[in-house]
Design a protein around this motif. Structure first.
Motif, PDB file in Angstrom:
ATOM      1  N   ILE A  37       0.793  -1.221   0.000  1.00 12.46           N
ATOM      2  CA  ILE A  37       0.000   0.000   0.000  1.00 12.46           C
ATOM      3  C   ILE A  37       0.829   1.277   0.000  1.00 12.46           C
ATOM      4  O   ILE A  37       0.350   2.314  -0.461  1.00 12.46           O
ATOM      5  CB  ILE A  37      -0.987   0.021   1.182  1.00 12.46           C
ATOM      6  N   ASP A  38       2.063   1.241   0.519  1.00  8.24           N
ATOM      7  CA  ASP A  38       2.822   2.482   0.591  1.00  8.24           C
ATOM      8  C   ASP A  38       4.261   2.173   0.993  1.00  8.24           C
ATOM      9  O   ASP A  38       4.509   1.240   1.749  1.00  8.24           O
ATOM     10  CB  ASP A  38       2.178   3.423   1.629  1.00  8.24           C
ATOM     11  N   ASP A  39       5.182   2.966   0.473  1.00  6.16           N
ATOM     12  CA  ASP A  39       6.591   2.831   0.858  1.00  6.16           C
ATOM     13  C   ASP A  39       6.837   3.697   2.091  1.00  6.16           C
ATOM     14  O   ASP A  39       7.573   4.688   2.061  1.00  6.16           O
ATOM     15  CB  ASP A  39       7.487   3.254  -0.300  1.00  6.16           C
ATOM     16  N   ASN A  40       6.187   3.321   3.177  1.00  7.12           N
ATOM     17  CA  ASN A  40       6.227   4.069   4.433  1.00  7.12           C
ATOM     18  C   ASN A  40       7.016   3.233   5.438  1.00  7.12           C
ATOM     19  O   ASN A  40       6.588   2.148   5.828  1.00  7.12           O
ATOM     20  CB  ASN A  40       4.796   4.314   4.915  1.00  7.12           C
ATOM     21  N   LEU A  41       8.167   3.753   5.869  1.00  6.82           N
ATOM     22  CA  LEU A  41       9.036   2.980   6.757  1.00  6.82           C
ATOM     23  C   LEU A  41       8.414   2.743   8.131  1.00  6.82           C
ATOM     24  O   LEU A  41       8.877   1.882   8.873  1.00  6.82           O
ATOM     25  CB  LEU A  41      10.390   3.675   6.903  1.00  6.82           C
TER      26      LEU A  41
END
Length: 241
Positions: A32-36
């Motif tokens: 869903i997202d490249d969120n660390l």
């Protein structure tokens, strides 16, 4: 067929096969997202002996799970799992300052929702459980939830900081934080989880958790958004007097 299931996110729909494990996170079937701040593998969906299960396989993040009417709500903590029994199940969670919302659709749900014939309350208060909200508490929540409420459908939203939300209302930061404290205390006493935490994480976590709960429980809706401009205009007008 009763084993048909799909996941909707940001305008896309993903079919879930009953003989496979569907994964949601930074990686997986729904990346869903490249969120660390987000786990590589956060949620899984699988069919176990004809029953669909949603599991939290992460170690830090939790998710709010609700029926689309906001009448049934559960907090899915790390290691927990829930059966997916509704025709549509909404899943809301936050990673860092970003809040995500996805919907799980079942072709043949185990449970069918009915709307009870309750009369609308018109007492000037918005109530969730036994927790009444004043007008100022309600617009405070609206200022935090505005990006989510303005978004069309499922997807992701960046939540405002307390400073940004206070500016949106025309309030001082002190007033905003006092209202935020009051609402979090009320909901915490009512048994809403996740509104208390450690000193380092509390300031951020309570905002995102409050928005998750408010959206899932329909404490505020898109129809309430005009109240934000009215509150800002009134606050600025009073300051100019």
């Amino acid at each position: 067929m009763s084993d048909q299931l799909s996941v909707e996110f940001a305008g896309e729909e993903f079919a879930v096969a009953p003989d496979e494990v569907f994964t949601v996170g930074r990686e997986g079937d729904l990346a869903i997202d490249d969120n660390l701040f987000l786990h590589r593998n956060f949620l899984t969906i699988r069919n176990v002996e004809g029953l669909w299960l949603l599991s939290n396989v992460g170690t830090r993040l939790s998710a709010t799970v609700t029926d689309t009417g906001g009448r049934v709500q559960a907090w899915l903590a790390p290691g927990a799992r829930l059966p997916l029994v509704f025709a549509a199940t909404t899943v809301i969670f936050s990673a860092g300052p970003t809040t995500y919302e996805l919907t799980i659709h079942a072709a043949e749900p185990t449970f069918r929702e009915t709307q009870p014939p309750f009369a609308d309350d018109d007492d000037g208060l918005s109530t969730i459980g036994d927790v009444p909200l004043t007008h100022s508490q309600r617009v405070m929540i609206l200022a935090l939830a505005e990006p989510v409420l303005r978004r069309e459908g499922t997807g992701m939203s960046e939540l405002p900081t307390s400073v940004q939300a206070a500016e949106r209302l025309g309030w001082t930061l002190t007033r905003f934080n006092r209202k935020l404290d009051n609402v979090c205390d009320k909901l915490d006493r009512a048994g809403v989880p996740g509104l208390r935490g450690g000193v380092r994480s509390y300031a951020t976590n309570r905002r995102v958790r409050l928005v998750e709960h408010a959206i899932a429980a329909r404490m505020v809706t898109r129809d309430d958004l005009p109240l934000l401009d009215l509150e800002h205009d009134n606050a600025v007008g009073l300051a100019d007097d």
